[in-house]
Design an enzyme around this catalytic site. Structure first.
Site, mmCIF file in Angstrom:
data_model
loop_
_atom_site.group_PDB
_atom_site.id
_atom_site.type_symbol
_atom_site.label_atom_id
_atom_site.label_comp_id
_atom_site.label_asym_id
_atom_site.label_seq_id
_atom_site.Cartn_x
_atom_site.Cartn_y
_atom_site.Cartn_z
ATOM 1 N N SER A 55 0.489 -1.146 -0.121
ATOM 2 C CA SER A 55 -0.254 -0.344 -0.049
ATOM 3 C C SER A 55 1.091 1.108 -0.295
ATOM 4 O O SER A 55 0.439 1.915 -0.428
ATOM 5 C CB SER A 55 -0.886 -0.127 1.022
ATOM 6 N N PHE A 77 2.169 1.711 -3.902
ATOM 7 C CA PHE A 77 1.787 2.435 -4.312
ATOM 8 C C PHE A 77 1.256 4.218 -4.088
ATOM 9 O O PHE A 77 0.777 4.524 -5.335
ATOM 10 C CB PHE A 77 -0.113 1.756 -4.896
ATOM 11 N N HIS A 78 0.901 4.177 -3.148
ATOM 12 C CA HIS A 78 0.731 5.711 -2.265
ATOM 13 C C HIS A 78 1.963 6.517 -3.135
ATOM 14 O O HIS A 78 1.934 7.829 -3.438
ATOM 15 C CB HIS A 78 0.134 5.506 -1.153
ATOM 16 N N GLU A 79 3.055 6.121 -2.948
ATOM 17 C CA GLU A 79 4.287 7.066 -3.326
ATOM 18 C C GLU A 79 4.221 7.222 -4.430
ATOM 19 O O GLU A 79 4.212 8.027 -5.242
ATOM 20 C CB GLU A 79 5.290 6.334 -2.492
#
Length: 519
Positions: free
Chosen positions: A441, A444-446
């Site tokens: 998670s 993918f946020h980065e």
């Protein structure tokens, strides 16, 4: 002959007049005593005219009077009775109420009969309905924010500017558009791999290798295109979100197809499946199911889904209007409130810490509004609109994450299905599986934030991974205070203050520093 004829005629006429008298009498009997007397008098006159015999006349008058008396007695009996069952109940309720007023509320009757808690006591506060307090909060929020809007406009003027969202550079973002369109080739390649696997022309290691190459190329291609173009932030963010969604769908498609293929082989070998394992969908590779999965509002693949019978066009139109309104509200808050705050701020880790904390607190309120608008627009309005258009039946796109008592409670179905439980089945501990889920998670946020900003400072990655020790703290607090919402308070505190506002300030200053370097 003549006498007999006259007698028969008079009797017949007499009977006719008598029957007409009874019909007239039955019509006017219910209209009160005066009308009944008039009808009786007219009946007597008619009978006098129509009859030539005094004896028969006296008999008829007596019969009429007896019938009149009977009608009056019947009317009195009906007046004494209640009109229906409901009215009888009303009378009984009135009698009971009168008796209750006479005895229940006397001064000698005790008022305090058992031990009770106050509605706002710690043991009773979450058992009460807070609808009135909720309405009060809504009224206060409207009043306070209306004042803030007026004060902001008086201080800064009208700050809405399309340059932050679209500029002259937006027309030069056509490589990002072409990249977004070409991403459809990767699901097609994954379908061809599964088609070859169904025909048993390639082995399992080759299938795994091909799917890995497809997934790596699908997520790497948009990153390279965005970094090679001087695109706007919104265009880059949109492309990265689409790329991440397709990547998650490809993982689910490959993983689910592998699992169905393994179950199908076990059945062919005659192996007995566990009772809790139900082969609901046989292994079959269908382009139609693959295409529907790519447009359906879900990240978890299965050969078939629950479908609705029809599309509600009026409902879709109303949701589109809501989507436009809340998207405009989100843009208004960003431009009118958040942009001036971050413009007048310093880097949180390079300036005065107290001033940076004040900017973070001031940014927290509009940031929460923007995040809630974004959540409502995407996860509720847009996904429901898409589900209605493709007749997708399962609309549980989110749960009540706002009531989460621990940080790790709002977990996506995709993460549980394709990361957490596969790690558990391979012998990993629960803590290790949770750590891997948070790690994916965070990556993918980065990607979604850092790639459009063209800056990899890992602020989003650190923010997500910081939730791992925070989840340990909230789990500990929840075990110690099982009946309280202390975990939910910690969740909202970190969500509103320590998390997103701080990341917004950090990424904004990195973005501005990058533009100063280019200029």
């Amino acid at each position: 002959m003549a006498i007999s004829d006259v007698h028969e005629t008079s009797v017949a006429g007499d009977g006719a007049n008598h029957s007409s008298l009874r019909r007239r009498h039955s019509r006017v009997a219910s209209s009160g005593g005066n009308m009944f007397d008039e009808a009786a008098a007219s009946a007597e006159a008619v009978m006098i005219d129509s009859s030539g015999s005094d004896d028969s006349l006296n008999e008829r008058i007596g019969a009429a009077r007896e019938e009149k008396v009977k009608e009056k007695q019947k009317q009195k009996e009906e007046d004494r009775k209640p009109p229906d069952h409901a009215s009888r109940n009303e009378v009984q309720d009135g009698e009971r109420a009168a008796a209750g007023d006479n005895f229940t509320y006397r001064a000698s009757v005790p008022v305090h009969r058992r031990i009770k808690d106050s509605p706002l006591s710690s043991r009773n506060i979450f058992k009460q309905s807070h609808a009135g307090l909720f309405n009060l909060c809504v009224v206060v929020l409207i009043a306070v924010n209306s004042r803030l809007i007026i004060e902001n406009i008086m201080k800064y003027g009208w700050l809405i500017n399309s340059g932050f969202w679209f500029s002259s550079k937006s027309l030069r973002d056509w490589p990002l558009l072409m990249c977004c369109i070409s991403l459809n080739l990767f699901p097609l390649a994954a379908f061809m791999v599964e088609k070859l696997a169904q025909k048993k022309r390639i082995s399992e290691p080759v299938i795994f290798l091909l799917h890995t190459i497809i997934m790596t190329g699908e997520i790497s291609f948009p990153v390279l295109v965005i970094l090679s173009c001087d695109s706007t932030f919104l265009s880059g963010l949109t492309l990265m979100m689409v790329a991440c969604i397709i990547w998650l769908k490809l993982v689910s498609y490959a993983h689910t197809s592998h699992d169905l293929r393994s179950l199908s082989l076990s059945i062919e070998k005659g192996e007995t499946l566990p009772n809790n394992l139900n082969m609901e969908h046989p292994y079959r590779v269908s382009f139609r199911s693959m295409a529907y999965f790519m447009v359906a509002p879900t990240l978890c693949y299965q050969p078939s889904y629950p479908r609705t019978p029809s599309v509600r066009k009026g409902w879709v139109f109303r949701q589109l209007i809501k989507l436009v309104i809340f998207t405009g509200l989100m843009g208004f808050i960003i431009e009118q409130y958040m942009h001036p705050i971050v413009q007048n701020s310093q880097h949180p880790f390079k300036g005065n810490l107290l001033y940076g904390f004040e900017r973070t607190l001031k940014l927290s309120v509009p940031n929460v509004y923007v995040w809630l608008c974004m959540f409502y627009c995407f996860f509720h309005l847009w996904l429901n609109i898409l589900a209605e258009l493709v007749q997708f039946g399962d609309r549980e796109f989110y749960k009540d994450w706002w009531n989460a008592k621990t940080v790790d409670e709002p977990v996506h179905k995709w993460m549980v299905r394709h990361i957490y439980f596969p790690c558990i089945r391979h012998g990993m501990s629960k803590n290790a599986a949770v750590l891997i889920a948070f790690l994916i998670s965070a990556v993918f946020h980065e990607l979604c934030i850092a790639v459009p900003c063209h800056k990899f400072k890992l602020w989003a990655f650190i923010g997500i991974m910081f939730q791992v020790p925070l989840s340990i703290v909230t789990n500990f607090l929840q075990k110690k205070c099982k009946s309280s919402m202390v975990g939910n308070m910690v969740f909202w505190f970190t969500f509103c203050i320590l998390g997103q506002p701080m990341c917004v300030l950090l990424y904004y200053h990195d973005w501005m520093n990058r533009h100063r370097e280019h200029n």
